[in-house]
Design a protein around this motif. Structure first.
Motif, PDB file in Angstrom:
ATOM      1  N   TRP A  40       0.833  -1.205   0.000  1.00 33.17           N
ATOM      2  CA  TRP A  40       0.000   0.000   0.000  1.00 33.17           C
ATOM      3  C   TRP A  40       0.868   1.255   0.000  1.00 33.17           C
ATOM      4  O   TRP A  40       0.575   2.220  -0.688  1.00 33.17           O
ATOM      5  CB  TRP A  40      -0.943   0.013   1.187  1.00 33.17           C
ATOM      6  N   LEU A  41       1.937   1.224   0.770  1.00 31.35           N
ATOM      7  CA  LEU A  41       2.828   2.381   0.840  1.00 31.35           C
ATOM      8  C   LEU A  41       3.519   2.612  -0.511  1.00 31.35           C
ATOM      9  O   LEU A  41       3.651   3.749  -0.965  1.00 31.35           O
ATOM     10  CB  LEU A  41       3.851   2.174   1.954  1.00 31.35           C
ATOM     11  N   ALA A  42       3.930   1.538  -1.156  1.00 32.00           N
ATOM     12  CA  ALA A  42       4.573   1.655  -2.468  1.00 32.00           C
ATOM     13  C   ALA A  42       3.603   2.195  -3.516  1.00 32.00           C
ATOM     14  O   ALA A  42       3.997   2.942  -4.414  1.00 32.00           O
ATOM     15  CB  ALA A  42       5.126   0.296  -2.909  1.00 32.00           C
ATOM     16  N   ASP A  43       2.332   1.855  -3.396  1.00 29.50           N
ATOM     17  CA  ASP A  43       1.320   2.299  -4.360  1.00 29.50           C
ATOM     18  C   ASP A  43       0.753   3.678  -4.042  1.00 29.50           C
ATOM     19  O   ASP A  43       0.061   4.265  -4.867  1.00 29.50           O
ATOM     20  CB  ASP A  43       0.146   1.310  -4.401  1.00 29.50           C
ATOM     21  N   ASP A  44       1.048   4.203  -2.874  1.00 29.50           N
ATOM     22  CA  ASP A  44       0.482   5.482  -2.444  1.00 29.50           C
ATOM     23  C   ASP A  44       0.964   6.614  -3.334  1.00 29.50           C
ATOM     24  O   ASP A  44       2.160   6.788  -3.542  1.00 29.50           O
ATOM     25  CB  ASP A  44       0.868   5.755  -0.985  1.00 29.50           C
ATOM     26  N   ASP A  45       0.014   7.411  -3.846  1.00 28.71           N
ATOM     27  CA  ASP A  45       0.372   8.548  -4.683  1.00 28.71           C
ATOM     28  C   ASP A  45       0.535   9.841  -3.890  1.00 28.71           C
ATOM     29  O   ASP A  45       0.863  10.884  -4.440  1.00 28.71           O
ATOM     30  CB  ASP A  45      -0.645   8.752  -5.799  1.00 28.71           C
ATOM     31  N   GLY A  46       0.282   9.779  -2.585  1.00 33.51           N
ATOM     32  CA  GLY A  46       0.464  10.947  -1.738  1.00 33.51           C
ATOM     33  C   GLY A  46      -0.662  11.947  -1.775  1.00 33.51           C
ATOM     34  O   GLY A  46      -0.631  12.946  -1.070  1.00 33.51           O
ATOM     35  N   VAL A  47      -1.672  11.694  -2.592  1.00 32.82           N
ATOM     36  CA  VAL A  47      -2.777  12.623  -2.704  1.00 32.82           C
ATOM     37  C   VAL A  47      -3.691  12.488  -1.496  1.00 32.82           C
ATOM     38  O   VAL A  47      -4.091  11.386  -1.135  1.00 32.82           O
ATOM     39  CB  VAL A  47      -3.572  12.372  -4.004  1.00 32.82           C
ATOM     40  N   VAL A  48      -3.995  13.611  -0.896  1.00 33.29           N
ATOM     41  CA  VAL A  48      -4.914  13.628   0.233  1.00 33.29           C
ATOM     42  C   VAL A  48      -6.312  13.440  -0.315  1.00 33.29           C
ATOM     43  O   VAL A  48      -6.692  14.055  -1.315  1.00 33.29           O
ATOM     44  CB  VAL A  48      -4.802  14.968   0.996  1.00 33.29           C
ATOM     45  N   THR A  49      -7.089  12.580   0.307  1.00 35.02           N
ATOM     46  CA  THR A  49      -8.423  12.283  -0.195  1.00 35.02           C
ATOM     47  C   THR A  49      -9.464  13.213   0.406  1.00 35.02           C
ATOM     48  O   THR A  49      -9.234  13.858   1.424  1.00 35.02           O
ATOM     49  CB  THR A  49      -8.813  10.824   0.128  1.00 35.02           C
ATOM     50  N   VAL A  50     -10.616  13.252  -0.227  1.00 34.39           N
ATOM     51  CA  VAL A  50     -11.711  14.090   0.255  1.00 34.39           C
ATOM     52  C   VAL A  50     -12.088  13.698   1.677  1.00 34.39           C
ATOM     53  O   VAL A  50     -12.363  14.545   2.505  1.00 34.39           O
ATOM     54  CB  VAL A  50     -12.931  13.983  -0.681  1.00 34.39           C
TER      55      VAL A  50
END
Length: 92
Positions: A40-50
Motif C-alpha cells: 500500500w505504501l509503495a502504491d500510495d500517490d500521496g494525494v490527500v483524499t476528500v
C-alpha cells in the motif's frame, strides 16, 4: 483511512468483548499485514483524499502528504510489539 481507522483504531482501542480476538488476529497475521502495508505504501500517490477533509488540496511533491507513511510506521511498530509480547503493556 483503512490503516488509521480500521486497523490502528481497532488495535489500540478494541471493542469489548473482542480485544483478545483482535489482538490475537493481528499477532498471528502480523507478517502478512506488514507485507500488505508495504504494498500500500509503495502504491500510495500521496494525494490527500476528500475523506481526509482536503477537497481541492494537492499533494506535496516530496512524498506522501496524507499521513499514510506515519500510520504504517505506527501500525508496524505495534505489530512488532504484539509479536514479541510487549503489547498491550501489562500492568504489574
Amino acid at each position: 483511512m483503512v490503516v488509521r481507522t480500521a486497523m490502528l483504531g481497532n488495535l489500540k482501542n478494541p471493542p469489548e468483548p473482542w480485544a483478545d480476538v483482535i489482538r490475537t488476529h493481528y499477532r498471528l497475521k502480523a507478517n502478512s499485514i506488514k507485507a500488505q502495508l508495504d504494498k500500500w505504501l509503495a502504491d500510495d500517490d500521496g494525494v490527500v483524499t476528500v475523506g481526509d477533509g482536503a477537497f481541492h488540496q494537492k499533494a506535496v511533491a516530496s512524498g506522501s502528504s496524507n499521513g499514510l507513511a506515519e500510520d504504517v510506521a505506527e501500525l508496524k511498530a505495534l505489530l512488532t510489539k504484539l509479536q514479541t509480547g510487549e503489547y498491550p503493556a501489562t500492568s504489574s
